[in-house]
Scaffold this motif. Structure first.
Motif, PDB file in Angstrom:
ATOM      1  N   CYS A 124       7.886  -4.683 -12.487  1.00 27.99           N
ATOM      2  CA  CYS A 124       8.972  -5.131 -11.615  1.00 27.99           C
ATOM      3  C   CYS A 124       9.315  -6.601 -11.842  1.00 27.99           C
ATOM      4  CB  CYS A 124       8.598  -4.909 -10.155  1.00 27.99           C
ATOM      5  SG  CYS A 124       8.507  -3.175  -9.664  1.00 27.99           S
ATOM      6  N   ARG A 125       8.309  -7.411 -11.921  1.00 29.61           N
ATOM      7  CA  ARG A 125       8.540  -8.858 -12.002  1.00 29.61           C
ATOM      8  C   ARG A 125       8.843  -9.326 -13.421  1.00 29.61           C
ATOM      9  NH1 ARG A 125       3.881 -11.313  -7.920  1.00 29.61           N
ATOM     10  NH2 ARG A 125       5.193 -11.351  -6.041  1.00 29.61           N
ATOM     11  N   GLU A 126       8.037  -8.880 -14.370  1.00 36.30           N
ATOM     12  CA  GLU A 126       8.141  -9.429 -15.729  1.00 36.30           C
ATOM     13  C   GLU A 126       9.232  -8.755 -16.548  1.00 36.30           C
ATOM     14  OE1 GLU A 126       4.146  -9.085 -17.217  1.00 36.30           O
ATOM     15  OE2 GLU A 126       3.352 -10.042 -15.387  1.00 36.30           O
ATOM     16  N   THR A 127       9.365  -7.442 -16.406  1.00 40.57           N
ATOM     17  CA  THR A 127      10.388  -6.734 -17.178  1.00 40.57           C
ATOM     18  C   THR A 127      11.758  -6.831 -16.515  1.00 40.57           C
ATOM     19  OG1 THR A 127       8.739  -5.172 -18.001  1.00 40.57           O
ATOM     20  CG2 THR A 127      11.050  -4.501 -18.159  1.00 40.57           C
ATOM     21  N   HIS A 128      11.791  -6.674 -15.184  1.00 36.83           N
ATOM     22  CA  HIS A 128      13.076  -6.599 -14.488  1.00 36.83           C
ATOM     23  C   HIS A 128      13.409  -7.844 -13.662  1.00 36.83           C
ATOM     24  CE1 HIS A 128      13.553  -2.504 -15.771  1.00 36.83           C
ATOM     25  NE2 HIS A 128      12.429  -2.120 -15.179  1.00 36.83           N
ATOM     26  N   GLY A 129      12.480  -8.761 -13.501  1.00 30.48           N
ATOM     27  CA  GLY A 129      12.753  -9.974 -12.740  1.00 30.48           C
ATOM     28  C   GLY A 129      13.059  -9.734 -11.281  1.00 30.48           C
ATOM     29  N   LEU A 130      12.418  -8.732 -10.696  1.00 29.86           N
ATOM     30  CA  LEU A 130      12.734  -8.366  -9.317  1.00 29.86           C
ATOM     31  C   LEU A 130      11.985  -9.240  -8.308  1.00 29.86           C
ATOM     32  CD1 LEU A 130      12.675  -4.471  -9.621  1.00 29.86           C
ATOM     33  CD2 LEU A 130      14.687  -5.925  -9.322  1.00 29.86           C
ATOM     34  N   PRO A 131      12.628  -9.521  -7.168  1.00 26.03           N
ATOM     35  CA  PRO A 131      12.016 -10.364  -6.134  1.00 26.03           C
ATOM     36  C   PRO A 131      11.092  -9.562  -5.213  1.00 26.03           C
ATOM     37  CG  PRO A 131      14.250  -9.841  -5.496  1.00 26.03           C
ATOM     38  CD  PRO A 131      14.044  -9.221  -6.859  1.00 26.03           C
ATOM     39  N   VAL A 132       9.937  -9.158  -5.740  1.00 29.50           N
ATOM     40  CA  VAL A 132       8.981  -8.391  -4.928  1.00 29.50           C
ATOM     41  C   VAL A 132       8.218  -9.354  -4.025  1.00 29.50           C
ATOM     42  CG1 VAL A 132       6.993  -6.858  -4.938  1.00 29.50           C
ATOM     43  CG2 VAL A 132       8.768  -6.605  -6.692  1.00 29.50           C
ATOM     44  N   GLU A 133       8.282  -9.102  -2.719  1.00 26.53           N
ATOM     45  CA  GLU A 133       7.684  -9.999  -1.729  1.00 26.53           C
ATOM     46  C   GLU A 133       6.413  -9.444  -1.107  1.00 26.53           C
ATOM     47  OE1 GLU A 133      10.816 -10.409   1.105  1.00 26.53           O
ATOM     48  OE2 GLU A 133      12.012 -11.743  -0.167  1.00 26.53           O
ATOM     49  N   GLY A 134       6.227  -8.120  -1.181  1.00 18.40           N
ATOM     50  CA  GLY A 134       5.076  -7.566  -0.480  1.00 18.40           C
ATOM     51  C   GLY A 134       4.958  -6.078  -0.655  1.00 18.40           C
ATOM     52  N   LEU A 135       4.205  -5.460   0.262  1.00 15.53           N
ATOM     53  CA  LEU A 135       3.849  -4.049   0.184  1.00 15.53           C
ATOM     54  C   LEU A 135       4.155  -3.341   1.502  1.00 15.53           C
ATOM     55  CD1 LEU A 135       0.300  -4.435  -1.450  1.00 15.53           C
ATOM     56  CD2 LEU A 135       2.505  -4.167  -2.629  1.00 15.53           C
ATOM     57  N   MET A 136       4.370  -2.034   1.389  1.00 20.08           N
ATOM     58  CA  MET A 136       4.606  -1.190   2.561  1.00 20.08           C
ATOM     59  C   MET A 136       3.795   0.089   2.419  1.00 20.08           C
ATOM     60  SD  MET A 136       6.395   1.798   3.601  1.00 20.08           S
ATOM     61  CE  MET A 136       8.117   2.128   3.225  1.00 20.08           C
ATOM     62  N   CYS A 137       3.315   0.631   3.534  1.00 19.15           N
ATOM     63  CA  CYS A 137       2.663   1.944   3.478  1.00 19.15           C
ATOM     64  C   CYS A 137       2.926   2.724   4.746  1.00 19.15           C
ATOM     65  CB  CYS A 137       1.157   1.825   3.230  1.00 19.15           C
ATOM     66  SG  CYS A 137       0.180   1.351   4.684  1.00 19.15           S
ATOM     67  N   ILE A 138       2.772   4.044   4.622  1.00 15.87           N
ATOM     68  CA  ILE A 138       2.811   4.974   5.751  1.00 15.87           C
ATOM     69  C   ILE A 138       1.542   5.805   5.649  1.00 15.87           C
ATOM     70  CG2 ILE A 138       4.080   6.820   6.920  1.00 15.87           C
ATOM     71  CD1 ILE A 138       6.588   5.865   5.339  1.00 15.87           C
ATOM     72  N   PRO A 139       0.524   5.538   6.461  1.00 12.77           N
ATOM     73  CA  PRO A 139      -0.723   6.308   6.361  1.00 12.77           C
ATOM     74  C   PRO A 139      -0.507   7.788   6.592  1.00 12.77           C
ATOM     75  CG  PRO A 139      -1.051   4.327   7.679  1.00 12.77           C
ATOM     76  CD  PRO A 139       0.436   4.470   7.471  1.00 12.77           C
ATOM     77  N   PRO A 140      -1.387   8.620   6.064  1.00 11.61           N
ATOM     78  CA  PRO A 140      -1.262  10.062   6.285  1.00 11.61           C
ATOM     79  C   PRO A 140      -1.297  10.415   7.772  1.00 11.61           C
ATOM     80  CG  PRO A 140      -2.853   9.607   4.549  1.00 11.61           C
ATOM     81  CD  PRO A 140      -2.519   8.291   5.175  1.00 11.61           C
ATOM     82  N   ALA A 141      -0.448  11.337   8.164  1.00 12.96           N
ATOM     83  CA  ALA A 141      -0.422  11.791   9.560  1.00 12.96           C
ATOM     84  C   ALA A 141      -1.758  12.418   9.924  1.00 12.96           C
ATOM     85  CB  ALA A 141       0.696  12.804   9.750  1.00 12.96           C
ATOM     86  N   GLY A 142      -2.249  12.083  11.112  1.00 10.44           N
ATOM     87  CA  GLY A 142      -3.480  12.676  11.600  1.00 10.44           C
ATOM     88  C   GLY A 142      -4.750  11.997  11.134  1.00 10.44           C
ATOM     89  N   GLU A 143      -4.633  10.996  10.269  1.00 11.88           N
ATOM     90  CA  GLU A 143      -5.812  10.262   9.815  1.00 11.88           C
ATOM     91  C   GLU A 143      -5.907   8.914  10.525  1.00 11.88           C
ATOM     92  OE1 GLU A 143      -6.474   9.685   5.663  1.00 11.88           O
ATOM     93  OE2 GLU A 143      -6.073  11.791   5.150  1.00 11.88           O
ATOM     94  N   ASP A 144      -7.125   8.381  10.565  1.00 17.66           N
ATOM     95  CA  ASP A 144      -7.323   7.026  11.058  1.00 17.66           C
ATOM     96  C   ASP A 144      -6.547   6.078  10.139  1.00 17.66           C
ATOM     97  OD1 ASP A 144      -8.179   4.561  11.905  1.00 17.66           O
ATOM     98  OD2 ASP A 144     -10.306   4.902  11.478  1.00 17.66           O
ATOM     99  N   PRO A 145      -5.584   5.325  10.669  1.00 22.17           N
ATOM    100  CA  PRO A 145      -4.797   4.465   9.796  1.00 22.17           C
ATOM    101  C   PRO A 145      -5.525   3.215   9.324  1.00 22.17           C
ATOM    102  CG  PRO A 145      -4.145   4.105  12.066  1.00 22.17           C
ATOM    103  CD  PRO A 145      -5.133   5.242  12.077  1.00 22.17           C
ATOM    104  N   ALA A 146      -6.618   2.848  10.000  1.00 24.58           N
ATOM    105  CA  ALA A 146      -7.271   1.568   9.705  1.00 24.58           C
ATOM    106  C   ALA A 146      -7.674   1.416   8.235  1.00 24.58           C
ATOM    107  CB  ALA A 146      -8.480   1.367  10.619  1.00 24.58           C
TER     108      ALA A 146
END
Length: 223
Positions: free
Chosen positions: A151-173
């Motif tokens: 993303c950064r080196e090939t495409h020069g994209l402004p990646v700022e961070g990460l996102m997730c959606i934990p599996p439903a029904g599991e402990d998200p911690a």
């Protein structure tokens, strides 16, 4: 029935309490009010109550709803939080301030092309499939470093961070801990994790953005 303003106050109070429990400044957590399927009038009510950051799943819905609101509220910020098709990349770049669902090489390429054409560079978050769920979008944790390099080196994209959606029904911690550890290792400052049912746990693990919809706007209207 509680008003949107009342609901926002309750969520902000819970964010403040969660921050106090783990020694964080409440200002370090941004509430993303997820307004998908709710009309522009509901967003306007939230704006009047002081909410500035909103999340939408569908680019077409966002494009129809937010330009007029943004004209009246220049401080409004819009996050695209749903799965993004490559053929919607240009429209997403045009309308969004942040795109949270960068999840594959072809989309990275499409976003880079769209940013060059539109001369606009919204921030990007990489969606991580922390549970390795085959039905869910996202980069596998083990492939994250290589994907970030692409993303950064090939495409020069402004990646700022990460996102997730934990599996439903599991402990998200454990999923929040995994995402926070990956962000720290890769030098990324933004962590979008936690929704209506688990955002306090996400804050304890370092979330900078929490995504809350129903607890603010009520049940989604029938489509």
């Amino acid at each position: 029935m509680s008003s949107i303003a009342d609901n926002l106050k309750r969520i902000q109070d819970r964010i403040a309490s969660a921050c106090a429990r783990c020694g964080r400044d409440p200002a370090s957590v941004t509430l993303v009010a997820v307004s998908k399927f709710h009309p522009a009038e509901s967003v306007a009510e939230a704006l009047a109550a002081g909410q500035a950051t909103f999340g939408e799943n569908r680019v077409q819905e966002a494009a129809g709803k937010f330009p007029g609101l943004r004209a009246r509220h220049p401080g409004l910020r819009l996050h695209i939080i749903g799965a993004l098709q490559t053929n919607k990349a240009r429209e997403a770049v045009r309308v969004a301030d942040v795109i949270e669902s960068l999840d594959r090489p072809r989309l990275a390429e499409a976003l880079a092309e769209a940013m060059a054409r539109e001369q606009r560079r919204p921030g990007l978050l990489v969606q991580v499939n922390t549970g390795l769920e085959p039905q869910k979008a996202g980069i596998a944790p083990g492939a994250l470093e290589d994907f970030l390099g692409l993303c950064r080196e090939t495409h020069g994209l402004p990646v700022e961070g990460l996102m997730c959606i934990p599996p439903a029904g599991e402990d998200p911690a454990p999923h929040f801990a995994l995402l926070a550890g990956a962000a720290a290792r890769l030098g990324l400052r933004t962590l979008s994790m936690g929704m209506s049912g688990d955002f306090e746990e996400a804050i304890a693990h370092g979330a900078t953005h929490v995504r809350v919809g129903t607890a603010i706007f009520g049940d989604r209207p029938a489509m």
